[in-house]
Design a protein around this motif. Structure first.
Motif: not given
Length: 127
Positions: A1-24
């Protein structure tokens, strides 16, 4: 993701999703398979980043081996040259010119065309 200041950052999941939940990314890949598309969509974030990095290789964009640097350094500024030690350019990217043939910005006034399909919305009264 690129934020408003132009910094390219990684967005990581905050929690481990429940079994069977798929990522985007897994949902998008599944939609592509179900639609019968001849291409395969990546489901690993680093592979998707690499594809986007390659697609933006022209002009002043993301170049070099950046994924690990972004993770290690908590982001780099866009645009970032191929130099693996350069932090990028934290100044406003479009202070002098834009990435167009004549260097000028393009402004387009959107024209509202209404919904693409009729809606089946039912009106109700609150009492």
């Amino acid at each position: 993701m690129t934020n408003l200041e132009g910094r390219v950052i990684l967005r990581r999941g905050a929690i481990t999703p429940p079994e069977g939940v798929r990522s985007d990314l897994e949902v998008i890949a599944g939609l592509g398979r179900e639609a019968g598309l001849a291409i395969t969509f990546e489901t690993e974030p680093e592979a998707v980043f690499e594809e986007l990095r390659r697609a933006s290789a022209g002009g002043r964009r993301l170049r070099g081996d950046l994924y690990q640097r972004i993770a290690d350094e908590k982001g780099v500024f866009w645009p970032c040259p191929t130099d693996t030690t350069n932090p990028g350019h934290p100044a406003c990217c479009f202070a002098d010119t834009f990435d167009t043939p004549d260097g000028r910005a393009r402004f387009v006034v959107p024209v509202y065309a209404g919904p693409a399909e009729a809606t089946a919305m039912r009106r109700t009264r609150c009492t």
